[in-house]
Design a protein around this motif. Sequence first.
Motif, PDB file in Angstrom:
ATOM      1  N   PRO A   1       9.216   1.349   5.355  1.00 46.97           N
ATOM      2  CA  PRO A   1       8.669   2.560   4.729  1.00 46.97           C
ATOM      3  C   PRO A   1       7.148   2.502   4.661  1.00 46.97           C
ATOM      4  CG  PRO A   1       9.549   1.108   3.039  1.00 46.97           C
ATOM      5  CD  PRO A   1       9.872   0.483   4.366  1.00 46.97           C
ATOM      6  N   LYS A   2       6.571   3.673   4.443  1.00 48.61           N
ATOM      7  CA  LYS A   2       5.114   3.776   4.369  1.00 48.61           C
ATOM      8  C   LYS A   2       4.571   2.757   3.361  1.00 48.61           C
ATOM      9  CE  LYS A   2       1.739   7.407   4.491  1.00 48.61           C
ATOM     10  NZ  LYS A   2       1.594   7.984   5.793  1.00 48.61           N
ATOM     11  N   THR A   3       3.505   2.055   3.736  1.00 47.85           N
ATOM     12  CA  THR A   3       2.988   0.947   2.932  1.00 47.85           C
ATOM     13  C   THR A   3       1.540   1.205   2.525  1.00 47.85           C
ATOM     14  OG1 THR A   3       4.461  -0.559   4.111  1.00 47.85           O
ATOM     15  CG2 THR A   3       2.629  -1.550   2.930  1.00 47.85           C
ATOM     16  N   SER A   4       1.268   1.081   1.237  1.00 52.50           N
ATOM     17  CA  SER A   4      -0.093   1.261   0.729  1.00 52.50           C
ATOM     18  C   SER A   4      -0.877  -0.043   0.880  1.00 52.50           C
ATOM     19  CB  SER A   4      -0.052   1.658  -0.754  1.00 52.50           C
ATOM     20  OG  SER A   4       0.409   0.572  -1.540  1.00 52.50           O
ATOM     21  N   GLN A   5      -2.169   0.037   0.669  1.00 54.32           N
ATOM     22  CA  GLN A   5      -2.999  -1.170   0.703  1.00 54.32           C
ATOM     23  C   GLN A   5      -2.556  -2.146  -0.374  1.00 54.32           C
ATOM     24  OE1 GLN A   5      -6.848   0.698   0.352  1.00 54.32           O
ATOM     25  NE2 GLN A   5      -7.168   0.682   2.570  1.00 54.32           N
ATOM     26  N   ARG A   6      -2.195  -1.647  -1.537  1.00 55.93           N
ATOM     27  CA  ARG A   6      -1.726  -2.507  -2.625  1.00 55.93           C
ATOM     28  C   ARG A   6      -0.416  -3.198  -2.233  1.00 55.93           C
ATOM     29  NH1 ARG A   6      -3.462  -3.014  -7.341  1.00 55.93           N
ATOM     30  NH2 ARG A   6      -4.479  -0.992  -7.438  1.00 55.93           N
ATOM     31  N   GLN A   7       0.496  -2.465  -1.611  1.00 55.11           N
ATOM     32  CA  GLN A   7       1.769  -3.053  -1.191  1.00 55.11           C
ATOM     33  C   GLN A   7       1.550  -4.123  -0.124  1.00 55.11           C
ATOM     34  OE1 GLN A   7       3.502   0.763  -0.238  1.00 55.11           O
ATOM     35  NE2 GLN A   7       4.988   0.577  -1.915  1.00 55.11           N
ATOM     36  N   LEU A   8       0.606  -3.870   0.786  1.00 55.44           N
ATOM     37  CA  LEU A   8       0.294  -4.869   1.812  1.00 55.44           C
ATOM     38  C   LEU A   8      -0.282  -6.121   1.156  1.00 55.44           C
ATOM     39  CD1 LEU A   8       0.094  -5.834   4.714  1.00 55.44           C
ATOM     40  CD2 LEU A   8      -2.061  -4.558   4.925  1.00 55.44           C
ATOM     41  N   ALA A   9      -1.170  -5.943   0.197  1.00 60.03           N
ATOM     42  CA  ALA A   9      -1.738  -7.089  -0.532  1.00 60.03           C
ATOM     43  C   ALA A   9      -0.631  -7.869  -1.236  1.00 60.03           C
ATOM     44  CB  ALA A   9      -2.782  -6.606  -1.531  1.00 60.03           C
ATOM     45  N   ASP A  10       0.331  -7.155  -1.819  1.00 61.02           N
ATOM     46  CA  ASP A  10       1.462  -7.820  -2.478  1.00 61.02           C
ATOM     47  C   ASP A  10       2.276  -8.639  -1.492  1.00 61.02           C
ATOM     48  OD1 ASP A  10       0.687  -6.661  -4.882  1.00 61.02           O
ATOM     49  OD2 ASP A  10       2.232  -5.089  -4.816  1.00 61.02           O
ATOM     50  N   LYS A  11       2.527  -8.086  -0.298  1.00 59.23           N
ATOM     51  CA  LYS A  11       3.278  -8.807   0.736  1.00 59.23           C
ATOM     52  C   LYS A  11       2.532 -10.078   1.158  1.00 59.23           C
ATOM     53  CE  LYS A  11       5.464  -4.705   2.775  1.00 59.23           C
ATOM     54  NZ  LYS A  11       6.881  -4.980   2.959  1.00 59.23           N
ATOM     55  N   LEU A  12       1.218  -9.969   1.304  1.00 59.87           N
ATOM     56  CA  LEU A  12       0.414 -11.127   1.679  1.00 59.87           C
ATOM     57  C   LEU A  12       0.444 -12.184   0.585  1.00 59.87           C
ATOM     58  CD1 LEU A  12      -2.524  -9.202   3.330  1.00 59.87           C
ATOM     59  CD2 LEU A  12      -1.051 -10.843   4.492  1.00 59.87           C
ATOM     60  N   GLN A  13       0.397 -11.758  -0.668  1.00 65.50           N
ATOM     61  CA  GLN A  13       0.444 -12.704  -1.774  1.00 65.50           C
ATOM     62  C   GLN A  13       1.773 -13.449  -1.809  1.00 65.50           C
ATOM     63  OE1 GLN A  13      -0.780 -10.603  -5.324  1.00 65.50           O
ATOM     64  NE2 GLN A  13      -2.899 -10.484  -4.620  1.00 65.50           N
ATOM     65  N   LEU A  14       2.854 -12.771  -1.428  1.00 61.02           N
ATOM     66  CA  LEU A  14       4.166 -13.420  -1.401  1.00 61.02           C
ATOM     67  C   LEU A  14       4.237 -14.554  -0.382  1.00 61.02           C
ATOM     68  CD1 LEU A  14       6.579 -10.373  -1.813  1.00 61.02           C
ATOM     69  CD2 LEU A  14       6.121 -12.197  -3.477  1.00 61.02           C
ATOM     70  N   ILE A  15       3.399 -14.497   0.656  1.00 58.20           N
ATOM     71  CA  ILE A  15       3.398 -15.585   1.643  1.00 58.20           C
ATOM     72  C   ILE A  15       2.208 -16.532   1.447  1.00 58.20           C
ATOM     73  CG2 ILE A  15       4.788 -14.351   3.353  1.00 58.20           C
ATOM     74  CD1 ILE A  15       2.242 -13.814   4.932  1.00 58.20           C
ATOM     75  N   GLY A  16       1.548 -16.404   0.286  1.00 62.24           N
ATOM     76  CA  GLY A  16       0.533 -17.377  -0.082  1.00 62.24           C
ATOM     77  C   GLY A  16      -0.906 -17.015   0.207  1.00 62.24           C
ATOM     78  N   ILE A  17      -1.175 -15.779   0.561  1.00 61.86           N
ATOM     79  CA  ILE A  17      -2.549 -15.345   0.826  1.00 61.86           C
ATOM     80  C   ILE A  17      -3.046 -14.568  -0.389  1.00 61.86           C
ATOM     81  CG2 ILE A  17      -4.062 -13.988   2.334  1.00 61.86           C
ATOM     82  CD1 ILE A  17      -2.813 -16.486   3.655  1.00 61.86           C
ATOM     83  N   ASP A  18      -4.025 -15.120  -1.094  1.00 62.19           N
ATOM     84  CA  ASP A  18      -4.553 -14.499  -2.306  1.00 62.19           C
ATOM     85  C   ASP A  18      -5.562 -13.428  -1.928  1.00 62.19           C
ATOM     86  OD1 ASP A  18      -5.038 -13.947  -4.953  1.00 62.19           O
ATOM     87  OD2 ASP A  18      -6.423 -15.626  -5.231  1.00 62.19           O
ATOM     88  N   ILE A  19      -5.089 -12.199  -1.879  1.00 63.00           N
ATOM     89  CA  ILE A  19      -5.914 -11.071  -1.450  1.00 63.00           C
ATOM     90  C   ILE A  19      -5.499  -9.865  -2.283  1.00 63.00           C
ATOM     91  CG2 ILE A  19      -4.370 -10.274   0.389  1.00 63.00           C
ATOM     92  CD1 ILE A  19      -6.868 -10.024   2.178  1.00 63.00           C
ATOM     93  N   ASP A  20      -6.444  -8.997  -2.573  1.00 63.13           N
ATOM     94  CA  ASP A  20      -6.095  -7.816  -3.363  1.00 63.13           C
ATOM     95  C   ASP A  20      -6.317  -6.541  -2.566  1.00 63.13           C
ATOM     96  OD1 ASP A  20      -8.839  -7.377  -3.394  1.00 63.13           O
ATOM     97  OD2 ASP A  20      -9.094  -7.817  -5.513  1.00 63.13           O
ATOM     98  N   LYS A  21      -5.982  -5.417  -3.191  1.00 64.91           N
ATOM     99  CA  LYS A  21      -6.080  -4.113  -2.528  1.00 64.91           C
ATOM    100  C   LYS A  21      -7.505  -3.819  -2.078  1.00 64.91           C
ATOM    101  CE  LYS A  21      -6.767   0.558  -3.431  1.00 64.91           C
ATOM    102  NZ  LYS A  21      -8.166   0.812  -3.138  1.00 64.91           N
ATOM    103  N   ASN A  22      -8.484  -4.210  -2.889  1.00 66.47           N
ATOM    104  CA  ASN A  22      -9.882  -3.953  -2.538  1.00 66.47           C
ATOM    105  C   ASN A  22     -10.294  -4.734  -1.292  1.00 66.47           C
ATOM    106  OD1 ASN A  22     -10.250  -2.193  -4.706  1.00 66.47           O
ATOM    107  ND2 ASN A  22     -10.700  -3.892  -6.089  1.00 66.47           N
ATOM    108  N   ALA A  23      -9.791  -5.951  -1.156  1.00 69.35           N
ATOM    109  CA  ALA A  23     -10.091  -6.748   0.036  1.00 69.35           C
ATOM    110  C   ALA A  23      -9.461  -6.116   1.270  1.00 69.35           C
ATOM    111  CB  ALA A  23      -9.613  -8.181  -0.145  1.00 69.35           C
ATOM    112  N   ILE A  24      -8.244  -5.602   1.130  1.00 73.37           N
ATOM    113  CA  ILE A  24      -7.585  -4.915   2.250  1.00 73.37           C
ATOM    114  C   ILE A  24      -8.425  -3.712   2.676  1.00 73.37           C
ATOM    115  CG2 ILE A  24      -5.544  -3.594   2.983  1.00 73.37           C
ATOM    116  CD1 ILE A  24      -4.885  -6.532   2.650  1.00 73.37           C
TER     117      ILE A  24
END
Length: 84
Positions: free
Chosen positions: A27-50
């Motif tokens: 489904p359509k993915t926001s910048q925040r959702q992408l940041a959340d997915k990255l955090q789940l695999i160990g990449i500490d990044i937030d929506k602003n960084a995306i």
Amino acid sequence: MFKNKGKEGKNNICGEKIANLRMSMVPKTSQRQLADKLQLIGIDIDKNAIQRIECGKRFVTDIEIYAFCQIFDITPNELFDYNK
């Protein structure tokens, strides 16, 4: 001091491709959702960084590139290919 810049003065060459891949996710993915997915695999990044990556204002590390490739299920070569 010399700063590394890509075409059009951007700090990365894959940000636009990352934005396009994110927007085409189902489904359509926001910048925040992408940041959340990255955090789940160990990449500490937030929506602003995306947002800064996608508009070319932020450098992207090789670790982050690898993580984006995992999320989008692509190879690094595909991430850097402008024709796809």
